[in-house]
Design an enzyme around this catalytic site. Structure first.
Site, short mmCIF file in Angstrom:
data_model
loop_
_atom_site.label_atom_id
_atom_site.label_comp_id
_atom_site.label_asym_id
_atom_site.label_seq_id
_atom_site.Cartn_x
_atom_site.Cartn_y
_atom_site.Cartn_z
N ASP A 21 -10.66 -0.84 0.89
CA ASP A 21 -9.80 0.14 1.22
C ASP A 21 -10.09 0.51 2.54
OD1 ASP A 21 -7.30 1.78 1.14
OD2 ASP A 21 -8.63 3.39 0.67
N SER A 66 -2.20 -5.52 -4.93
CA SER A 66 -1.76 -4.88 -6.06
C SER A 66 -0.37 -5.03 -6.46
CB SER A 66 -2.40 -3.37 -5.97
OG SER A 66 -1.43 -2.51 -5.00
N ASN A 69 1.26 -2.81 -4.19
CA ASN A 69 1.57 -3.44 -2.38
C ASN A 69 2.88 -3.98 -2.12
OD1 ASN A 69 -2.09 -4.27 -2.28
ND2 ASN A 69 -1.16 -2.41 -1.80
N TRP A 70 3.78 -4.37 -3.25
CA TRP A 70 5.02 -5.01 -2.81
C TRP A 70 5.80 -3.87 -2.19
CZ3 TRP A 70 5.53 -9.85 -3.19
CH2 TRP A 70 4.60 -10.69 -3.83
N ARG A 72 5.00 -1.97 0.05
CA ARG A 72 4.63 -1.78 1.65
C ARG A 72 5.55 -2.55 2.48
NH1 ARG A 72 -1.88 -2.39 2.49
NH2 ARG A 72 -2.51 -0.79 0.98
N GLU A 209 -20.20 2.89 -13.20
CA GLU A 209 -20.74 3.63 -12.34
C GLU A 209 -19.71 3.81 -11.07
OE1 GLU A 209 -23.22 6.09 -12.63
OE2 GLU A 209 -23.25 5.49 -14.91
#
Length: 245
Positions: A21, A66, A69-70, A72, A209
């Protein structure tokens, strides 16, 4: 680069998952278009992969695109499709020579261009024999979509009479995930200072974790990966149990 002395190579996580990211923010800080940030992230990815190979990390999974993301801007989506396609063409031979098995998890088809799917399949076939590292790209992937698809497949087996509903358990669901042989990530790293996992490996990360770093993805390098693993090694993993003390 020598392996940092703080890393215990006998206690490496078997599987590290990464949310890459901060590409857009990195580009904006440089006065560039958002798409330039995605392009700059390629160097970060492959330096992290080199670091993983250097220390003997067997599994790495990265969030490449992801299902969300479509949403965007169209020009950014088109760039990401072209970029992922060209990345495969540029890097797959090198990854194959380095003993990396490349795999993809996520929904195939739909809006993903057929040529991209063809390159995905070709890359998986080319590298299928490799075992030094398995590098998985979560592409057109969403954790909720994965669980929805798993439930749908289980329901179809029940309707067909191949599965007793009373025998459905966690193992049944795991067998119907996109990559049932993939070990759950021991460590999940997210860059850019965000504290969320964004619909990523929801089932698989139940006991992972988490390490969050302020580093924007294009600035991420193998040393940042080593730092995250060192943080992981400093923790005590109890999986719901308690200390004996």
């Amino acid at each position: 680069m020598p392996v940092p002395p703080e890393l215990d190579l006998r206690r490496l996580p078997r599987h590290v998952a990464i949310v890459m990211d901060g590409n857009g923010r990195w580009a904006q800080r440089q006065g560039l278009k958002r798409t330039e940030g995605h392009a700059a992230g390629e160097e970060a990815l492959f330096d992290a992969v080199e670091g993983g190979l250097e220390i003997g990390l067997p599994w790495m999974t990265v969030y490449a695109f992801s299902t969300e993301n479509w949403r965007r801007p169209l020009d950014e989506v088109r760039f990401l499709m072209r970029f992922n396609e060209s990345l495969l063409l540029r890097r797959r031979d090198d990854l194959d020579q380095r003993g990396v098995r490349v795999r993809f998890i996520g929904r195939r088809g739909g809006r993903v261009p057929r040529r991209v799917l063809r390159h995905i399949e070709d890359t998986e076939a080319l590298t299928a024999h490799n075992r030094r590292m398995t590098l998985t790209f979560a592409f057109n992937y969403g954790g909720r979509a994965e669980l929805t698809d798993a439930v749908r497949a289980i329901g179809q087996e029940v309707l067909a009479g191949r599965l007793d509903p009373g025998r459905i358990d966690e193992r049944t669901i795991s067998r119907h995930l996109y990559a049932p042989d993939m070990p759950d990530p021991d460590l999940l790293v997210r860059t850019s200072g965000e504290f969320r996992i964004s619909n990523y490996l929801l089932w698989e990360s139940a006991y992972s974790e988490f390490v969050f770093t302020d580093v924007l993805w294009p600035d991420f390098r193998r040393q940042n990966l080593f730092d995250a693993i060192a943080e992981y090694q400093s923790r005590e993993r109890r999986f719901g149990t308690i200390d004996d003390d």
